[in-house]
Design a protein around this motif. Structure first.
Motif, PDB file in Angstrom:
ATOM      1  N   THR A  24       0.827  -1.208   0.000  1.00  0.00           N
ATOM      2  CA  THR A  24       0.000   0.000   0.000  1.00  0.00           C
ATOM      3  C   THR A  24       0.859   1.255   0.000  1.00  0.00           C
ATOM      4  OG1 THR A  24      -0.117  -0.038   2.409  1.00  0.00           O
ATOM      5  CG2 THR A  24      -1.894  -1.147   1.211  1.00  0.00           C
ATOM      6  N   GLY A  25       0.273   2.327  -0.474  1.00  0.00           N
ATOM      7  CA  GLY A  25       0.931   3.624  -0.485  1.00  0.00           C
ATOM      8  C   GLY A  25       1.967   3.738  -1.581  1.00  0.00           C
ATOM      9  N   PRO A  26       2.594   4.910  -1.691  1.00  0.00           N
ATOM     10  CA  PRO A  26       3.632   5.120  -2.697  1.00  0.00           C
ATOM     11  C   PRO A  26       4.840   4.223  -2.440  1.00  0.00           C
ATOM     12  CG  PRO A  26       2.923   7.217  -1.755  1.00  0.00           C
ATOM     13  CD  PRO A  26       2.300   6.125  -0.936  1.00  0.00           C
ATOM     14  N   VAL A  27       5.434   3.742  -3.511  1.00  0.00           N
ATOM     15  CA  VAL A  27       6.628   2.898  -3.416  1.00  0.00           C
ATOM     16  C   VAL A  27       7.513   3.189  -4.616  1.00  0.00           C
ATOM     17  CG1 VAL A  27       5.543   0.914  -4.535  1.00  0.00           C
ATOM     18  CG2 VAL A  27       7.470   0.548  -3.009  1.00  0.00           C
ATOM     19  N   MET A  43       6.989   3.833  -8.519  1.00  0.00           N
ATOM     20  CA  MET A  43       6.180   2.802  -9.158  1.00  0.00           C
ATOM     21  C   MET A  43       4.753   3.327  -9.307  1.00  0.00           C
ATOM     22  SD  MET A  43       7.779  -0.504  -7.212  1.00  0.00           S
ATOM     23  CE  MET A  43       7.527  -1.727  -8.498  1.00  0.00           C
ATOM     24  N   THR A  44       4.093   2.933 -10.386  1.00  0.00           N
ATOM     25  CA  THR A  44       2.704   3.329 -10.595  1.00  0.00           C
ATOM     26  C   THR A  44       1.805   2.118 -10.412  1.00  0.00           C
ATOM     27  OG1 THR A  44       2.918   2.991 -12.978  1.00  0.00           O
ATOM     28  CG2 THR A  44       3.282   5.210 -12.176  1.00  0.00           C
ATOM     29  N   LYS A  45       0.624   2.363  -9.883  1.00  0.00           N
ATOM     30  CA  LYS A  45      -0.332   1.292  -9.636  1.00  0.00           C
ATOM     31  C   LYS A  45      -1.184   1.111 -10.888  1.00  0.00           C
ATOM     32  CE  LYS A  45      -3.122  -0.457  -5.919  1.00  0.00           C
ATOM     33  NZ  LYS A  45      -3.590  -0.214  -4.552  1.00  0.00           N
ATOM     34  N   GLY A  46      -1.201  -0.105 -11.406  1.00  0.00           N
ATOM     35  CA  GLY A  46      -1.970  -0.407 -12.605  1.00  0.00           C
ATOM     36  C   GLY A  46      -3.391  -0.819 -12.287  1.00  0.00           C
ATOM     37  N   PRO A  47      -4.200  -1.029 -13.339  1.00  0.00           N
ATOM     38  CA  PRO A  47      -5.603  -1.418 -13.141  1.00  0.00           C
ATOM     39  C   PRO A  47      -5.755  -2.753 -12.402  1.00  0.00           C
ATOM     40  CG  PRO A  47      -5.042  -1.295 -15.498  1.00  0.00           C
ATOM     41  CD  PRO A  47      -3.836  -0.886 -14.721  1.00  0.00           C
ATOM     42  N   ASP A  48      -4.715  -3.593 -12.464  1.00  0.00           N
ATOM     43  CA  ASP A  48      -4.754  -4.885 -11.766  1.00  0.00           C
ATOM     44  C   ASP A  48      -4.326  -4.751 -10.301  1.00  0.00           C
ATOM     45  OD1 ASP A  48      -2.047  -4.403 -12.077  1.00  0.00           O
ATOM     46  OD2 ASP A  48      -1.596  -6.347 -12.997  1.00  0.00           O
ATOM     47  N   GLY A  49      -3.993  -3.519  -9.872  1.00  0.00           N
ATOM     48  CA  GLY A  49      -3.596  -3.281  -8.489  1.00  0.00           C
ATOM     49  C   GLY A  49      -2.109  -3.420  -8.239  1.00  0.00           C
ATOM     50  N   ARG A  50      -1.371  -3.956  -9.226  1.00  0.00           N
ATOM     51  CA  ARG A  50       0.078  -4.145  -9.055  1.00  0.00           C
ATOM     52  C   ARG A  50       0.805  -2.821  -9.265  1.00  0.00           C
ATOM     53  NH1 ARG A  50       1.596  -9.253  -8.673  1.00  0.00           N
ATOM     54  NH2 ARG A  50       3.727  -8.844  -9.290  1.00  0.00           N
ATOM     55  N   LEU A  68      11.467   1.119  -1.596  1.00  0.00           N
ATOM     56  CA  LEU A  68      11.241   2.047  -0.495  1.00  0.00           C
ATOM     57  C   LEU A  68       9.775   2.438  -0.507  1.00  0.00           C
ATOM     58  CD1 LEU A  68      12.269   3.768   1.845  1.00  0.00           C
ATOM     59  CD2 LEU A  68      12.871   5.537   0.165  1.00  0.00           C
ATOM     60  N   ARG A  69       9.096   2.073   0.575  1.00  0.00           N
ATOM     61  CA  ARG A  69       7.667   2.341   0.704  1.00  0.00           C
ATOM     62  C   ARG A  69       7.438   3.583   1.542  1.00  0.00           C
ATOM     63  NH1 ARG A  69       4.256  -2.282   3.365  1.00  0.00           N
ATOM     64  NH2 ARG A  69       3.640  -0.760   4.908  1.00  0.00           N
ATOM     65  N   ASP A  70       6.274   4.163   1.376  1.00  0.00           N
ATOM     66  CA  ASP A  70       5.870   5.323   2.151  1.00  0.00           C
ATOM     67  C   ASP A  70       6.157   5.078   3.636  1.00  0.00           C
ATOM     68  OD1 ASP A  70       4.730   7.882   2.357  1.00  0.00           O
ATOM     69  OD2 ASP A  70       2.754   7.052   2.813  1.00  0.00           O
ATOM     70  N   GLY A  71       6.661   6.068   4.314  1.00  0.00           N
ATOM     71  CA  GLY A  71       6.991   5.940   5.725  1.00  0.00           C
ATOM     72  C   GLY A  71       8.415   5.478   5.965  1.00  0.00           C
TER      73      GLY A  71
END
Length: 120
Positions: A24-27, A43-50, A68-71
């Motif tokens: 979840t969140g920006p990565v 990274m961008t989130k695609g229609p499949d959620g990936r 590196l994930r948000d936080g």
């Protein structure tokens, strides 16, 4: 998931990094190829959620990378070729495809120019 493309005419290889939608969140993917800057390859989130991003690197390169994930949460990819203190390591194999024929011929010629041992 890590997907490696084939070298293009400039001996560059597209590497696609993707993560499942549970992240979840920006990565971002960060590593030696972008001086560990999280703003270069978000990274961008695609229609499949990936989440996914593609980076282009020279063939024959070996580099360290992490996500590196948000936080400020760092994590590694289970598909890395190996790991060290920096995180995952990925090897982008060198390929004969795209190399100039003259270079290959010269390399082959150099090894055959060595004298054969003479037996008495």
């Amino acid at each position: 998931m890590i997907s490696r493309g084939k070298p293009d005419k400039n001996a560059m290889v597209a590497i696609t990094f993707s993560l499942p939608g549970e992240v979840t969140g920006p990565v971002s993917v960060v590593g030696d190829f972008n001086d560990w800057d999280p703003y270069v390859h978000p990274m961008t989130k695609g229609p499949d959620g990936r989440h996914a991003v593609t980076v282009t690197v020279p063939q024959g390169l070996t580099f360290a990378f992490r996500y590196l994930r948000d936080g400020g949460i760092w994590f590694d990819d289970p598909q890395a070729d190996e790991y060290d203190a920096r995180g995952g390591i990925l090897h982008v194999p060198a390929s004969d495809a795209g190399r100039p024929a003259a270079k290959d011929s010269k390399d082959s010629k150099d090894s055959s120019d060595e004298p054969e041992p003479v037996s008495a």
